[in-house]
Design an enzyme around this catalytic site. Structure first.
Site, short mmCIF file in Angstrom:
data_model
loop_
_atom_site.label_atom_id
_atom_site.label_comp_id
_atom_site.label_asym_id
_atom_site.label_seq_id
_atom_site.Cartn_x
_atom_site.Cartn_y
_atom_site.Cartn_z
N CYS A 124 -3.46 -0.94 -2.72
CA CYS A 124 -3.95 -1.73 -1.59
C CYS A 124 -3.66 -3.21 -1.81
O CYS A 124 -4.40 -3.89 -2.54
CB CYS A 124 -5.45 -1.49 -1.41
SG CYS A 124 -6.14 -2.45 -0.04
N CYS A 171 -6.40 -5.60 -0.65
CA CYS A 171 -7.61 -5.59 -1.49
C CYS A 171 -7.36 -6.35 -2.79
O CYS A 171 -8.21 -7.11 -3.25
CB CYS A 171 -8.04 -4.17 -1.86
SG CYS A 171 -7.95 -2.98 -0.53
N ASP A 172 -6.21 -6.15 -3.41
CA ASP A 172 -6.00 -6.63 -4.79
C ASP A 172 -4.99 -7.77 -4.92
O ASP A 172 -4.85 -8.34 -6.00
CB ASP A 172 -5.51 -5.45 -5.67
CG ASP A 172 -6.54 -4.32 -5.69
OD1 ASP A 172 -7.73 -4.63 -5.64
OD2 ASP A 172 -6.13 -3.15 -5.77
#
Ligand code: NAP
Length: 296
Positions: A130, A133-134
């Site tokens: 992701c 997300c990261d």
């Protein structure tokens, strides 16, 4: 007893909930662990009409509120099992059981996992599925993206605003699957490069995480992070084996048990887009409402 239980709180499920509740059907959304499904991981949605550049999670919040305004209940838990008798019984992972005349499956899809040496060791320690997300953790660092579809291109473009360098590693010789607008942008990004005809066979590193990947040609590419975007698999594990799926685990609307409907990324043959998910959610809800009105 609910009239309609909708499994999934992505754009398909929340659209189905809006239509179901607005038709005065007693409606519950069993929304999984978190709101919005995969849409919630989209930083900026450029191709959903009417709300240019909206954040995916923000759009999901608006959709949830809109469905709740008409009386839909939204509960955050996941279906573990579905039992089909005269009605449907959904056994959820929060320990509750819910009964409904009908079910709409809108549980979406999850990223396909890559199986190469080292991947288990470094997942969460430099390997991510992701980018939104990261990606933040890779500011000023070197990352690689594995894959050659729209997800890989989108992830690479997102990361190119954060990381020092982004290399896309793709096993074919051109981005034939990618939308032209994404390919053009990727070609113009100054810190992005492409390695075609390249498969990775190993991810390696040390205590602090990923340090390199190794290709099938035995080339070592140094990097701090590996983002994987190699497609999706439908979330249908909780359904009985007798419910037919295609090779991605997706469901054909014409082959479902009576009173069960499907929409969104979990529906076979549907293009995985927010716009198509919304249309399919509307479609499934209207079919479901008609079914209830006919059968009681
Ligand atoms: P996809 O289009 O199925 O692409 C998956 C990519 O991963 C392909 O390039 C595939 O290579 C590669 N791949 C698969 N297994 C692999 C493996 N084991 N090792 C290395 N590479 C592997 O999946 P997606 O990009 O997740 O997109 C899914 C759907 O969502 C598509 O319909 C896409 O258009 C849509 N989507 C749209 C947008 C947008 O509108 N901007 C954004 C994201 C996704 P091959 O090509 O060699 O098979």
């Amino acid at each position: 007893m609910y009239d309609i239980i909708i499994l999934g709180s992505g754009p398909a499920g929340l659209t189905a909930a809006l239509y179901a509740a607005r038709a005065n059907k007693k409606t519950m959304v069993l929304g999984g662990d978190q709101l919005g499904g995969q849409m919630a991981t989209i930083h900026s949605l450029e191709n959903y009409p009417g709300t240019p550049g909206i954040n995916g999670l923000d759009l999901a919040k608006v959709m949830q509120k809109q469905a709740e305004t008409f009386g839909a209940e939204v509960v955050f838990a996941s279906a573990k099992t579905i039992v089909h008798g005269d009605s449907y019984k959904v056994i959820a992972d929060n320990g509750s059981e819910y009964e409904s005349k009908t079910i709409i499956i809108a549980t979406g899809a999850k990223p396909r996992r890559l199986e190469v040496k080292g991947i288990r060791e470094f997942t969460g320690k430099g390997v991510s599925y992701c980018a939104t997300c990261d990606g933040f953790f890779y500011s000023g660092r070197d990352v690689v993206v594995i894959g050659g579809g729209n997800s890989a291109l989108n992830d690479a473009l997102y990361l190119s605003d954060i990381a020092k360098s982004v290399k896309i590693l793709y096993r074919k010789d051109s981005f034939a699957r990618g939308e032209a607008v994404l390919v053009n942008r990727a070609e113009k990004a100054a810190n992005m490069s492409f390695l075609f005809n390249t498969e990775i066979v190993e991810i390696g590193g040390g205590e602090s995480g990923v340090e390199y990947v190794v290709t099938a040609n035995k080339e070592r590419i140094d990097c701090d992070g590996v983002f994987i975007a190699i497609g999706h698999e439908a979330n249908t594990d909780y359904l009985a084996e007798s419910v037919k799926r295609d090779d991605m685990g997706r469901l054909d609307p014409s082959k479902l048990p009576i009173g069960m409907f499907v929409c969104g990324d979990v529906q076979s043959g549907l293009k995985m887009q927010v716009a198509t998910a919304v249309g399919a959610g509307c479609d499934a809800a209207m079919d479901c409402i008609a079914y209830i009105n006919q059968h009681g």
